[in-house]
Enzyme design. Structure first.
Site, PDB file in Angstrom:
ATOM      1  N   TYR A 158       0.860  -1.189   0.000  1.00  0.00           N
ATOM      2  CA  TYR A 158       0.000   0.000   0.000  1.00  0.00           C
ATOM      3  C   TYR A 158       0.894   1.237   0.000  1.00  0.00           C
ATOM      4  O   TYR A 158       0.872   2.064   0.901  1.00  0.00           O
ATOM      5  CB  TYR A 158      -0.989   0.003   1.178  1.00  0.00           C
ATOM      6  CG  TYR A 158      -2.262   0.725   0.815  1.00  0.00           C
ATOM      7  CD1 TYR A 158      -3.127   0.193  -0.142  1.00  0.00           C
ATOM      8  CD2 TYR A 158      -2.588   1.947   1.384  1.00  0.00           C
ATOM      9  CE1 TYR A 158      -4.277   0.858  -0.514  1.00  0.00           C
ATOM     10  CE2 TYR A 158      -3.748   2.623   1.017  1.00  0.00           C
ATOM     11  CZ  TYR A 158      -4.583   2.069   0.072  1.00  0.00           C
ATOM     12  OH  TYR A 158      -5.726   2.736  -0.298  1.00  0.00           O
ATOM     13  N   LYS A 200      10.845   6.023  10.295  1.00  0.00           N
ATOM     14  CA  LYS A 200       9.461   6.065  10.791  1.00  0.00           C
ATOM     15  C   LYS A 200       9.247   4.974  11.838  1.00  0.00           C
ATOM     16  O   LYS A 200       8.624   5.187  12.859  1.00  0.00           O
ATOM     17  CB  LYS A 200       8.515   5.894   9.603  1.00  0.00           C
ATOM     18  CG  LYS A 200       7.118   5.480   9.935  1.00  0.00           C
ATOM     19  CD  LYS A 200       6.310   6.674  10.300  1.00  0.00           C
ATOM     20  CE  LYS A 200       4.858   6.375  10.647  1.00  0.00           C
ATOM     21  NZ  LYS A 200       4.402   5.039  10.557  1.00  0.00           N
ATOM     22  N   ASP A 201       9.759   3.764  11.541  1.00  0.00           N
ATOM     23  CA  ASP A 201       9.677   2.644  12.484  1.00  0.00           C
ATOM     24  C   ASP A 201      11.044   2.537  13.162  1.00  0.00           C
ATOM     25  O   ASP A 201      11.825   1.628  12.889  1.00  0.00           O
ATOM     26  CB  ASP A 201       9.321   1.363  11.734  1.00  0.00           C
ATOM     27  CG  ASP A 201       7.979   1.496  11.026  1.00  0.00           C
ATOM     28  OD1 ASP A 201       6.962   1.194  11.647  1.00  0.00           O
ATOM     29  OD2 ASP A 201       7.951   1.959   9.857  1.00  0.00           O
ATOM     30  N   GLY A 236       6.709   7.587   1.324  1.00  0.00           N
ATOM     31  CA  GLY A 236       7.722   7.076   2.257  1.00  0.00           C
ATOM     32  C   GLY A 236       8.383   5.820   1.698  1.00  0.00           C
ATOM     33  O   GLY A 236       9.615   5.699   1.647  1.00  0.00           O
ATOM     34  N   HIS A 237       7.553   4.873   1.247  1.00  0.00           N
ATOM     35  CA  HIS A 237       8.095   3.660   0.619  1.00  0.00           C
ATOM     36  C   HIS A 237       8.916   4.027  -0.620  1.00  0.00           C
ATOM     37  O   HIS A 237      10.001   3.500  -0.850  1.00  0.00           O
ATOM     38  CB  HIS A 237       6.963   2.738   0.160  1.00  0.00           C
ATOM     39  CG  HIS A 237       6.108   2.187   1.263  1.00  0.00           C
ATOM     40  ND1 HIS A 237       4.780   2.510   1.401  1.00  0.00           N
ATOM     41  CD2 HIS A 237       6.390   1.330   2.259  1.00  0.00           C
ATOM     42  CE1 HIS A 237       4.271   1.862   2.437  1.00  0.00           C
ATOM     43  NE2 HIS A 237       5.232   1.137   2.987  1.00  0.00           N
TER      44      HIS A 237
END
Ligand code: AMP
Length: 282
Positions: A32, A149-150, A36-37
């Site tokens: 999805y 982010k993570d 960012g990806h």
């Protein structure tokens, strides 16, 4: 771009690239895609000569009452976006192939997995570490790219690679945000319009903390009090945690010296959002 869904096909292609000395980069994702990806993929395109993006919604990292079933999925859209960025292989394994009947091997990165999100999502990082090691073995990258982010995940994967002597360079990349500052996330799709407005409280509290530090504040309590007040004053929200931690060990920091990471997890309605920022003495 080729789409591969069979782990054996992926592994034999990766092995042949490895034998030819080709520099392969892996960007692991749950799909999805958002900017960012794509920023990780664009960076991967720069640093390697083959770019593999894995797309796998990993059941092992979701708790029994979490959003595994409703996690947003759109392979056709994702494949189009990946192709546009110049991805060579979109690797889309299935859960039944990664965890066949009889599967029983798991990877635990011990104390780094216990605090922060680990305390609220038991088993989450065991699921992450296990799937990432399997993806590494199947795709044999020289470089793997993860988002800040993570942030806890990034620190855990760096530890995993160091502890298990994996010949892989882990690169962390900055958080990509919407124009108003909300960190991009596939889960933002769950937010209703009023929740979307409330979700801004994460970024606003990170900014407020940065301003405090710029004005000379160094105390953990003062910084976290401000963050907690901003979240508490925002409708639809509930704080899981706000923590100030050492950027490498993730241990709590009482007084900011040098640099620390401010880590946040906030429920907005029924959506759990995370965000973080580096706080630095100037
Ligand atoms: P996910 O599909 O959410 O599991 O994320 C896949 C990778 O993209 C992880 O390394 C994330 O940290 C990274 N990522 C997710 N959102 C962002 C973002 N807003 N900025 C940068 N990287 C991100």
């Amino acid at each position: 771009m080729e789409i591969i869904d069979n782990p054996r096909d992926m592994q034999s292609l990766a092995a042949s690239w490895q034998a030819q000395g080709i520099r392969t980069v892996l960007v692991p994702t749950m799909g999805y895609f958002h900017q960012g990806h794509l920023s990780l993929m664009e960076y991967g395109r720069e640093v390697g000569s083959r770019l593999i993006v894995s797309l796998f919604v990993n059941p092992l990292q979701f708790g029994p009452n979490e959003d595994y079933q409703r996690y947003p999925r759109d392979l056709i859209r994702d494949a189009g976006m990946a192709e546009e960025v110049g991805v060579d292989i979109l690797y889309t394994p299935r859960a039944k192939h990664l965890y066949p009947p009889g599967y029983q091997t798991y990877v635990t990165v011990d104390s780094l997995s216990q605090g922060l999100c680990g305390a609220f999502r038991p088993g989450h990082f065991r699921g992450v570490a296990t799937v990432v090691l399997k993806l590494f073995n199947q795709t044999r990258p020289q470089v793997a790219i993860f988002g800040e982010k993570d942030y806890q995940q990034l620190v855990i994967i760096k530890r995993l690679v160091a502890d298990l002597d994996l010949p892989i360079t882990i690169i962390g990349r900055p958080i990509v945000r919407e124009l108003d500052g909300l960190a991009m996330s596939s889960r933002n799709a769950y937010l209703s319009p009023p929740e979307r407005s409330s979700a801004l409280c994460l970024y606003r509290s990170l900014l407020a903390a940065r301003e405090l530090v710029a004005a000379g504040e160094r105390s953990r309590q003062a910084i976290l009090d401000t963050v907690q007040q901003i979240i508490a004053a925002t409708p639809y929200t509930r704080l899981d945690y706000a923590e100030l931690v050492d950027p490498e060990t993730l241990e709590k920091v009482q007084v900011l010296r040098g640099a620390a990471r401010l880590m946040l997890a906030v429920w907005v309605g029924s959506t759990r959002l995370i965000d973080n920022t580096l706080l630095k003495e100037t």
